[in-house]
Scaffold this motif. Structure first.
Motif, PDB file in Angstrom:
ATOM      1  N   GLU A  48       0.827  -1.214   0.000  1.00  0.00           N
ATOM      2  CA  GLU A  48       0.000   0.000   0.000  1.00  0.00           C
ATOM      3  C   GLU A  48       0.857   1.258   0.000  1.00  0.00           C
ATOM      4  OE1 GLU A  48      -3.950  -1.793   2.283  1.00  0.00           O
ATOM      5  OE2 GLU A  48      -2.402  -0.779   3.431  1.00  0.00           O
ATOM      6  N   LEU A  49       1.938   1.217   0.759  1.00  0.00           N
ATOM      7  CA  LEU A  49       2.836   2.382   0.808  1.00  0.00           C
ATOM      8  C   LEU A  49       3.448   2.641  -0.564  1.00  0.00           C
ATOM      9  CD1 LEU A  49       4.698   1.804   4.204  1.00  0.00           C
ATOM     10  CD2 LEU A  49       3.216   3.733   3.633  1.00  0.00           C
ATOM     11  N   LEU A  50       3.807   1.555  -1.257  1.00  0.00           N
ATOM     12  CA  LEU A  50       4.440   1.735  -2.563  1.00  0.00           C
ATOM     13  C   LEU A  50       3.412   2.129  -3.624  1.00  0.00           C
ATOM     14  CD1 LEU A  50       7.102  -1.102  -2.521  1.00  0.00           C
ATOM     15  CD2 LEU A  50       7.418   1.355  -2.178  1.00  0.00           C
ATOM     16  N   MET A  51       2.173   1.683  -3.438  1.00  0.00           N
ATOM     17  CA  MET A  51       1.140   2.061  -4.415  1.00  0.00           C
ATOM     18  C   MET A  51       0.851   3.554  -4.367  1.00  0.00           C
ATOM     19  SD  MET A  51      -1.483  -1.139  -4.305  1.00  0.00           S
ATOM     20  CE  MET A  51      -2.050  -1.371  -5.991  1.00  0.00           C
ATOM     21  N   ALA A  52       1.248   4.194  -3.271  1.00  0.00           N
ATOM     22  CA  ALA A  52       1.103   5.649  -3.212  1.00  0.00           C
ATOM     23  C   ALA A  52       2.034   6.303  -4.224  1.00  0.00           C
ATOM     24  CB  ALA A  52       1.395   6.160  -1.799  1.00  0.00           C
ATOM     25  N   HIS A  53       3.078   5.592  -4.618  1.00  0.00           N
ATOM     26  CA  HIS A  53       4.010   6.130  -5.610  1.00  0.00           C
ATOM     27  C   HIS A  53       3.716   5.604  -7.009  1.00  0.00           C
ATOM     28  CE1 HIS A  53       6.874   8.058  -2.878  1.00  0.00           C
ATOM     29  NE2 HIS A  53       6.562   7.089  -2.047  1.00  0.00           N
ATOM     30  N   ALA A  54       3.473   4.303  -7.085  1.00  0.00           N
ATOM     31  CA  ALA A  54       3.326   3.669  -8.391  1.00  0.00           C
ATOM     32  C   ALA A  54       2.022   2.873  -8.428  1.00  0.00           C
ATOM     33  CB  ALA A  54       4.513   2.758  -8.656  1.00  0.00           C
ATOM     34  N   PRO A  55       0.889   3.564  -8.505  1.00  0.00           N
ATOM     35  CA  PRO A  55      -0.401   2.888  -8.379  1.00  0.00           C
ATOM     36  C   PRO A  55      -0.682   1.868  -9.485  1.00  0.00           C
ATOM     37  CG  PRO A  55      -0.688   5.195  -8.992  1.00  0.00           C
ATOM     38  CD  PRO A  55       0.756   5.009  -8.679  1.00  0.00           C
ATOM     39  N   ASP A  56       0.002   1.999 -10.616  1.00  0.00           N
ATOM     40  CA  ASP A  56      -0.316   1.099 -11.732  1.00  0.00           C
ATOM     41  C   ASP A  56       0.772   0.080 -12.047  1.00  0.00           C
ATOM     42  OD1 ASP A  56      -2.688   2.599 -12.120  1.00  0.00           O
ATOM     43  OD2 ASP A  56      -1.480   4.118 -13.167  1.00  0.00           O
ATOM     44  N   ALA A  57       1.795   0.015 -11.229  1.00  0.00           N
ATOM     45  CA  ALA A  57       2.871  -0.943 -11.506  1.00  0.00           C
ATOM     46  C   ALA A  57       2.303  -2.360 -11.463  1.00  0.00           C
ATOM     47  CB  ALA A  57       3.985  -0.780 -10.485  1.00  0.00           C
ATOM     48  N   PRO A  58       2.453  -3.115 -12.572  1.00  0.00           N
ATOM     49  CA  PRO A  58       1.820  -4.437 -12.656  1.00  0.00           C
ATOM     50  C   PRO A  58       2.207  -5.363 -11.499  1.00  0.00           C
ATOM     51  CG  PRO A  58       2.860  -3.833 -14.741  1.00  0.00           C
ATOM     52  CD  PRO A  58       3.197  -2.762 -13.781  1.00  0.00           C
ATOM     53  N   GLN A  59       3.496  -5.316 -11.119  1.00  0.00           N
ATOM     54  CA  GLN A  59       3.952  -6.183 -10.040  1.00  0.00           C
ATOM     55  C   GLN A  59       3.238  -5.867  -8.735  1.00  0.00           C
ATOM     56  OE1 GLN A  59       8.210  -5.714 -10.564  1.00  0.00           O
ATOM     57  NE2 GLN A  59       8.505  -7.437  -9.146  1.00  0.00           N
ATOM     58  N   LEU A  60       3.034  -4.584  -8.489  1.00  0.00           N
ATOM     59  CA  LEU A  60       2.355  -4.188  -7.260  1.00  0.00           C
ATOM     60  C   LEU A  60       0.882  -4.591  -7.306  1.00  0.00           C
ATOM     61  CD1 LEU A  60       3.828  -0.636  -6.477  1.00  0.00           C
ATOM     62  CD2 LEU A  60       4.325  -2.799  -5.334  1.00  0.00           C
ATOM     63  N   LEU A  61       0.273  -4.432  -8.467  1.00  0.00           N
ATOM     64  CA  LEU A  61      -1.137  -4.791  -8.595  1.00  0.00           C
ATOM     65  C   LEU A  61      -1.347  -6.282  -8.331  1.00  0.00           C
ATOM     66  CD1 LEU A  61      -2.197  -2.662 -11.696  1.00  0.00           C
ATOM     67  CD2 LEU A  61      -2.893  -2.340  -9.312  1.00  0.00           C
ATOM     68  N   GLU A  62      -0.411  -7.084  -8.861  1.00  0.00           N
ATOM     69  CA  GLU A  62      -0.491  -8.532  -8.648  1.00  0.00           C
ATOM     70  C   GLU A  62      -0.415  -8.876  -7.168  1.00  0.00           C
ATOM     71  OE1 GLU A  62       2.529 -11.072 -10.664  1.00  0.00           O
ATOM     72  OE2 GLU A  62       1.768  -9.950 -12.415  1.00  0.00           O
ATOM     73  N   MET A  63       0.572  -8.290  -6.496  1.00  0.00           N
ATOM     74  CA  MET A  63       0.745  -8.557  -5.065  1.00  0.00           C
ATOM     75  C   MET A  63      -0.426  -8.006  -4.265  1.00  0.00           C
ATOM     76  SD  MET A  63       4.653  -7.716  -4.269  1.00  0.00           S
ATOM     77  CE  MET A  63       5.924  -8.324  -5.330  1.00  0.00           C
ATOM     78  N   ALA A  64      -0.942  -6.876  -4.700  1.00  0.00           N
ATOM     79  CA  ALA A  64      -2.054  -6.267  -3.974  1.00  0.00           C
ATOM     80  C   ALA A  64      -3.228  -7.236  -3.932  1.00  0.00           C
ATOM     81  CB  ALA A  64      -2.464  -4.951  -4.641  1.00  0.00           C
ATOM     82  N   ALA A  65      -3.424  -7.949  -5.044  1.00  0.00           N
ATOM     83  CA  ALA A  65      -4.532  -8.897  -5.100  1.00  0.00           C
ATOM     84  C   ALA A  65      -4.310 -10.043  -4.105  1.00  0.00           C
ATOM     85  CB  ALA A  65      -4.675  -9.439  -6.517  1.00  0.00           C
ATOM     86  N   VAL A  66      -3.074 -10.496  -3.984  1.00  0.00           N
ATOM     87  CA  VAL A  66      -2.783 -11.608  -3.074  1.00  0.00           C
ATOM     88  C   VAL A  66      -2.949 -11.202  -1.614  1.00  0.00           C
ATOM     89  CG1 VAL A  66      -1.024 -13.261  -2.326  1.00  0.00           C
ATOM     90  CG2 VAL A  66      -1.159 -12.588  -4.735  1.00  0.00           C
ATOM     91  N   TYR A  67      -2.485 -10.007  -1.284  1.00  0.00           N
ATOM     92  CA  TYR A  67      -2.465  -9.610   0.129  1.00  0.00           C
ATOM     93  C   TYR A  67      -3.580  -8.643   0.507  1.00  0.00           C
ATOM     94  CZ  TYR A  67       1.791 -12.176   0.027  1.00  0.00           C
ATOM     95  OH  TYR A  67       2.672 -13.201  -0.120  1.00  0.00           O
ATOM     96  N   GLY A  68      -4.512  -8.452  -0.397  1.00  0.00           N
ATOM     97  CA  GLY A  68      -5.659  -7.599  -0.080  1.00  0.00           C
ATOM     98  C   GLY A  68      -5.270  -6.149   0.157  1.00  0.00           C
ATOM     99  N   ALA A  69      -4.227  -5.709  -0.508  1.00  0.00           N
ATOM    100  CA  ALA A  69      -3.813  -4.321  -0.333  1.00  0.00           C
ATOM    101  C   ALA A  69      -4.806  -3.390  -1.016  1.00  0.00           C
ATOM    102  CB  ALA A  69      -2.412  -4.109  -0.906  1.00  0.00           C
TER     103      ALA A  69
END
Ligand code: SF4
Ligand code: SF4
Ligand code: SF4
Ligand code: SF4
Ligand code: FES
Lengths: 200, 250
Positions: A92-113
């Protein structure tokens, strides 16, 4: 044989000397999320998303698996409520910087971010250091580095070197989990060595 | 600790009440009055949610807002962080934002929980001791002064009457003797009044510099700070002339 036997998520695994917990898990096909790890580069331990629980002689602690060496008889748990909570917060902290980064989106789905949990920051770099380290360790050009510290830390190309080296190389570009690296390069190019940009 | 502050240090000046002592440098914590009899030892301070750290102590009186103290130290630490790992660099960045919002009266329900999450992540997952101890200023003030956080967030009130955005300066018409001291001192020309005319602060012009509060003679004590309550409407013009003295003279 100096094989190191231990356990990850209930599975008996073996590692050879010098391997980290993360490398062992990857070899065994056990998933641990990572952002700043790259097989060609020295462990960095910066994103902390690869954190796992290690139980050793009855005591449990949290360690980052990309740095932590495989040890005989330890019990590794790649998920626990606490591990998941920490990973969620980091994402969540990193999505504040890179909301559309595919890697973050993938992880967000796994961890409910939850995106937008934290106020946005108009800088896309997540400071994984992949670009800086790749250039230093593999390309051996030292064409970019980190500048400043704390919340002001940023990456920066060193124009004198970048002007000479980067066009022919561009090897670090695809490593960047966000589009930031290229954007900075284009900007540096435009400001510092526009001639070579035209020539290419 | 009590000895150090009250005997060696001479206690709190100006008859103010002691509120808390911050120990251990920026990433230390705040210890309240009822823990003052603790011996100054490594374990004792750590158990109380602070630390020995640099060994420094900052004694604070009742006029200190504990949320603002947390904000101040966290802000300092955002610069001290080396910026390598996410829990510390990004965690502190967001903690600082949320704390700043709270002191500005823009705190939201859920902010305390969000801060707690960020604190846990920094404590548990930071790379080095700076990040692991950086949430202390928040955690210790929350532990001992939670009600101050809640007052800021739910009532938009700063109990210590310290956070500028949450207080107003107000001249009590019952107490104002129209001495004019505050009017002359106000850098924003926000005070209206004249000889024998009760002084009134124009809230729109007031920059909350606090000068009037400082200069109003102690024997009148007419300037007050308000927080969490609306500023009373100015008294009607026809009641602003001070007549009492003349009455007594008659
Ligand atoms: S493109 Fe430039 S910065 Fe990137 S690895 Fe190559 S030389 Fe280094
Ligand atoms: S520019 Fe990209 S690769 Fe380089 S540190 Fe930032 S996010 Fe990582
Ligand atoms: S915890 Fe330590 S390593 Fe991580 S950013 Fe803070 S100061 Fe740097
Ligand atoms: S707080 Fe400052 S600006 Fe406001 S009325 Fe008092 S002296 Fe004037
Ligand atoms: S992958 Fe281990 S800390 Fe980033």
């Amino acid at each position: 044989m100096n094989d190191i036997e231990f356990e990850i998520d209930g599975k008996k695994v073996t590692a050879s000397k010098g391997m980290t917990v993360l490398e062992t898990a990857q070899k065994e096909g056990i998933y641990i999320p990572t952002l700043c790890h790259h097989e060609k580069l020295e462990p960095f331990g910066a994103c902390r998303v690869c954190i796992v629980e290690v139980e050793s002689r009855g005591a449990t602690k949290l360690v980052v698996s990309c740095v932590y060496p495989a040890e005989k008889n330890i019990i590794v748990r790649t998920r626990s409520p606490k591990v998941d909570r920490i990973r969620k917060t980091i994402i969540e902290l990193l999505m504040a910087h890179a909301p559309d980064a595919p890697q973050l989106l993938e992880m967000a789905a796994v961890y409910g971010a939850v995106p937008n949990r934290y106020e946005k920051d108009p800088s896309f770099c997540i400071h994984c250091g992949l670009c800086v380290r790749y250039c230093a360790e593999v390309a051996k050009k030292h064409a970019l580095g980190f500048v400043d510290r704390g919340v002001h830390k940023e990456i920066s190309f060193i124009p004198e070197i970048a002007a000479k080296e980067c066009h022919a190389c561009k090897e670090c570009f695809p490593l960047c989990p966000t589009s930031y690296l290229q954007a900075v390069f284009v900007l540096t190019e435009a400001l510092s060595f526009p001639d070579s940009a035209v020539k290419k | 600790m009590r000895d150090i502050i009250f005997t060696i240090g001479g206690g709190i000046p100006n008859g103010k009440k002691f509120k808390a002592v911050q120990t251990g440098g920026p990433s230390g914590g705040c210890i309240p009055e009822d823990k003052l009899d603790l011996p100054v030892g490594f374990d004792e301070l750590t158990r109380a949610g602070s630390m020995m750290g640099s060994g420094g102590m900052i004694a604070m009186d009742e006029d200190t807002c504990m949320v603002d103290v947390a904000r101040y130290f966290i802000s300092f630490l955002t610069d001290e962080s080396c910026g390598k790992c996410v829990p510390c660099r990004e965690g502190l960045r967001q903690m600082h934002r949320i704390l700043t919002n709270i002191t500005k009266g823009q705190g939201k329900q859920g902010d305390i929980e969000l801060l707690e999450e960020l604190a846990e992540t920094a404590v548990e997952a930071s790379l080095c001791a700076l990040g692991k101890s950086a949430p202390n200023p928040f955690l210790s003030t929350l532990k001992y002064f939670r009600e101050e956080y809640e007052a800021h967030i739910t009532e938009k009130r700063c109990p210590a009457l310290s956070c500028k955005e949450l207080i107003s300066f107000y001249i009590d018409p019952e107490k104002c003797k129209a001495c004019g001291t505050c009017r002359k001192a106000c850098p924003a020309s926000a005070i209206n009044g004249d000889k024998k005319i009760i002084h009134i602060i124009d809230q729109d012009k007031c920059t909350k510099c606090g000068t009037c509060f400082e200069v109003c003679p102690t024997k009148f004590g007419a300037v007050t700070k308000l927080s969490g309550v609306p500023v009373p409407a100015p008294i009607p013009e026809d009641q602003r002339t001070i007549k009492k003295k003349s009455k007594e003279n008659e």
